[in-house]
Design a protein around this motif. Structure first.
Motif, PDB file in Angstrom:
ATOM      1  N   LYS A   1      11.984 -18.144  -9.811  1.00 32.01           N
ATOM      2  CA  LYS A   1      11.905 -16.875  -9.097  1.00 32.01           C
ATOM      3  C   LYS A   1      11.755 -17.095  -7.601  1.00 32.01           C
ATOM      4  CE  LYS A   1      11.663 -12.395  -8.925  1.00 32.01           C
ATOM      5  NZ  LYS A   1      12.781 -11.555  -9.347  1.00 32.01           N
TER       6      LYS A   1
ATOM      7  N   PHE B   1       7.189  -3.040  -3.899  1.00 28.71           N
ATOM      8  CA  PHE B   1       7.219  -2.175  -5.076  1.00 28.71           C
ATOM      9  C   PHE B   1       6.427  -0.903  -4.790  1.00 28.71           C
ATOM     10  CE2 PHE B   1       7.459  -6.577  -6.582  1.00 28.71           C
ATOM     11  CZ  PHE B   1       8.657  -6.536  -7.289  1.00 28.71           C
TER      12      PHE B   1
ATOM     13  N   THR C   1       4.869 -10.925 -14.935  1.00 27.15           N
ATOM     14  CA  THR C   1       6.022 -11.781 -15.223  1.00 27.15           C
ATOM     15  C   THR C   1       5.876 -13.147 -14.571  1.00 27.15           C
ATOM     16  OG1 THR C   1       7.459  -9.853 -15.362  1.00 27.15           O
ATOM     17  CG2 THR C   1       8.528 -11.978 -15.048  1.00 27.15           C
TER      18      THR C   1
ATOM     19  N   GLU D   1       5.527  -1.020 -11.492  1.00 28.01           N
ATOM     20  CA  GLU D   1       6.549  -2.029 -11.232  1.00 28.01           C
ATOM     21  C   GLU D   1       5.927  -3.296 -10.663  1.00 28.01           C
ATOM     22  OE1 GLU D   1       9.448  -0.347  -8.669  1.00 28.01           O
ATOM     23  OE2 GLU D   1      10.316   0.975 -10.200  1.00 28.01           O
TER      24      GLU D   1
ATOM     25  N   LEU E   1       2.905  -7.288  -1.901  1.00 26.41           N
ATOM     26  CA  LEU E   1       3.807  -6.822  -2.952  1.00 26.41           C
ATOM     27  C   LEU E   1       3.936  -5.308  -2.950  1.00 26.41           C
ATOM     28  CD1 LEU E   1       2.825  -9.193  -5.905  1.00 26.41           C
ATOM     29  CD2 LEU E   1       4.808  -9.346  -4.397  1.00 26.41           C
TER      30      LEU E   1
ATOM     31  N   GLY F   1       7.788  -9.822   0.112  1.00 28.29           N
ATOM     32  CA  GLY F   1       7.876 -10.325  -1.255  1.00 28.29           C
ATOM     33  C   GLY F   1       7.713 -11.828  -1.333  1.00 28.29           C
TER      34      GLY F   1
ATOM     35  N   LYS G   1       4.063  -5.164 -13.413  1.00 27.82           N
ATOM     36  CA  LYS G   1       5.012  -5.840 -14.296  1.00 27.82           C
ATOM     37  C   LYS G   1       5.525  -7.118 -13.653  1.00 27.82           C
ATOM     38  CE  LYS G   1       9.289  -5.059 -16.876  1.00 27.82           C
ATOM     39  NZ  LYS G   1      10.374  -4.092 -17.180  1.00 27.82           N
ATOM     40  N   TYR G   2       5.780  -7.053 -12.347  1.00 29.09           N
ATOM     41  CA  TYR G   2       6.251  -8.230 -11.613  1.00 29.09           C
ATOM     42  C   TYR G   2       5.187  -9.321 -11.614  1.00 29.09           C
ATOM     43  CZ  TYR G   2       7.817 -11.048  -7.618  1.00 29.09           C
ATOM     44  OH  TYR G   2       8.205 -12.074  -6.799  1.00 29.09           O
TER      45      TYR G   2
END
Length: 510
Positions: free
Chosen positions: A508, A484, A496, A489, A480, A461, A492-493
């Motif tokens: 973050k 996920f 974001t 998901e 990633l 990550g 969406k990450y």
């Protein structure tokens, strides 16, 4: 029912409530109300925190000012163990002699120590900002010994051995740190043991007093018990065959105009050098007990020291007798001494080590976000225990949280040199490089972490985050996906984080 049995029943019920509270707190997670302890004076005046302990302290002080030291006789959880010890001794026909000594000055030392703790809080955190938090508790891991067996041994031996050598309620009379403070408020109480009928001088009241007060003399002189050692246990009223005494309220002038009474006894059973030896033994053992087992055991350690002193005194008193005869006639004291030494040796060998206690103390300041204070304590531990990697890891984290990335990098490199196959250390070092803006070196460390532990999702990550920060979405996706499992998901990450809002990305990344 006999008043002594009623008191023991009440004390048993209070200890049962304590057990229920501890069970609810640790077993079932019901933590809305914290500990009930007179240590709340530190919470209240040191930190400005009105928690359950502080509320309890206020309640006990007000109750003492109105009703005298009723809490000491009927509400103190440790009184239960002392009452049980006396009951058991009575079953075997043993009646411990009450020793009067100025060694109870140790109580004032402990009270002064508490006041200095409050002052230290002021120095560290400034004047207290008062706030309410009934669920906040003062229980600290650093103050608890590793084994609950040690606590049980201390309680049992302090209750039995201390009372056997120093007399009933020895803990209350010699080492309880709150007795001097409560004695001050006791002076203002109008609820006292008072003379209501003619006294015939049988001394039943004095003989029954567990605190060693000359009750019949005070009744003869004042018609009321004025000694601030009186804990309102009502044993004297129960023992009086003539109904002379009663616990009553009265605006007796002696309660208002007499000078403030203190706990230092007017008479003592030993000469001055015995007194000094008792005080020295109590304080020195208390000091080392706190160092080995934490402040949770300081008061009990003082009781151990006084027991040592009493054993020495009894041996010196019998010094005119040949040693062999002394061993034969004083065997019980030698056995008690061996038990004491053995238990202390066991406590020493199984207690929390000093470096771990420093680590836990530093962790406490980390929780309070006092990073500079934590760093100072961790450095103290490193200077004394340079091979303790756990402390060094905590120091590296403290440097990172404090923004001192160069020193954090140095500490993590030292840790990795000692343990090069630790994937988490490489990941943590990569995070420090990331925060310091060195993305290339951060990726190198993250990849080393993955090589050592392919299941460390945090490293995947973190690499993906760096690529997103650099705008390389395609390079970020393979990493990633390790984090996920579901595609939506991950998307969406990405949505974001992958936007012009640089501040959100930095937050973050931290």
């Amino acid at each position: 029912m006999n008043i002594n049995k009623k008191r023991l029943l009440v004390l048993s019920f209070i200890n049962l409530l304590i057990i229920v509270h501890i069970t609810l707190w640790y077993k079932f997670g019901c933590q809305k109300v914290g500990t009930f302890s007179l240590n709340g004076v530190v919470s209240l005046f040191g930190m400005g925190l009105l928690n359950s302990a502080a509320a309890f302290f206020i309640f006990v002080v007000l109750m003492t000012a109105f009703f005298g030291r009723l809490f000491c006789g009927w509400g103190c959880h440790f009184a239960f163990f002392q009452e049980c010890a006396l009951k058991i001794f009575g079953k075997f026909g043993i009646n411990p002699k009450i020793i009067h000594s100025n060694a109870n000055i140790i109580q004032y030392v402990f009270l002064l120590k508490t006041l200095t703790a409050i002052y230290e809080f002021w120095l560290i955190y400034g004047p207290p900002q008062f706030h309410i938090g009934l669920g906040d508790t003062q229980v600290m891991t650093v103050d608890l010994p590793r084994s609950p067996i040690i606590i049980i041994l201390f309680v049992l031996f302090d209750a039995f051995l201390f009372i056997y050598l120093m007399g009933s309620r020895a803990f209350c009379r010699y080492v309880c740190p709150w007795a001097p403070m409560l004695a001050i408020f006791d002076n203002f109480s109008f609820w006292r043991i008072r003379k209501v009928n003619e006294c015939k001088g049988c001394m039943s009241c004095t003989n029954s007093c567990t605190m060693g007060i000359r009750v019949h003399e005070e009744i003869a002189q004042y018609s009321v018990v004025v000694n601030t050692n009186c804990i309102r246990c009502l044993a004297c009223t129960n023992a009086c065959p003539n109904g002379t005494l009663s616990y009553r309220w009265s605006l007796n002038v002696i309660s208002v105009t007499r000078r403030i009474q203190w706990l230092i006894p007017q008479q003592r059973d030993y000469n001055w050098y015995y007194e000094i030896m008792l005080i020295f033994c109590g304080l020195i053992v208390a000091y080392y007990t706190q160092r080995w087992l934490g402040s949770f055991q300081t008061f009990l350690g003082a009781a151990w020291g006084l027991c040592f002193g009493m054993l020495i005194i009894k041996f010196l008193d019998s010094s005119r007798v040949p040693l062999l005869e002394t061993i034969q006639h004083k065997r019980r004291f030698l056995v008690a001494g061996l038990i004491t030494l053995s238990t202390l040796a066991w406590c020493w060998t199984t207690s929390t080590s000093y470096d771990i206690r420093l680590l836990l103390r530093g962790n406490r300041y980390m929780d309070l976000l006092e990073y500079e204070r934590a760093i100072s304590i961790y450095n103290q531990a490193i200077n004394e225990f340079p091979s303790n990697n756990e402390v060094r890891a905590a120091l590296a984290l403290a440097y990172k949280m404090n923004g001192d990335y160069n020193r954090a990098i140095t500490e993590y490199k030292t840790l990795i040199s000692n343990n090069p196959d630790n994937a988490a250390l490489h990941n943590n070092l990569g995070t420090v490089y990331y925060r310091n803006g060195n993305y290339a070196q951060a990726i190198v460390e993250y990849k080393k972490s993955i090589q050592l532990d392919g299941h460390l999702t945090a490293a995947y990550g973190n690499i993906g985050l760096i690529f997103l920060k650099q705008g390389n979405v395609e390079e970020a996706i393979p990493f990633l996906r390790k984090v996920f499992p579901r595609e939506e998901e991950m998307l969406k990450y990405i949505l974001t984080l992958y936007n012009p809002n640089q501040e959100k990305m930095d937050r973050k990344g931290g």
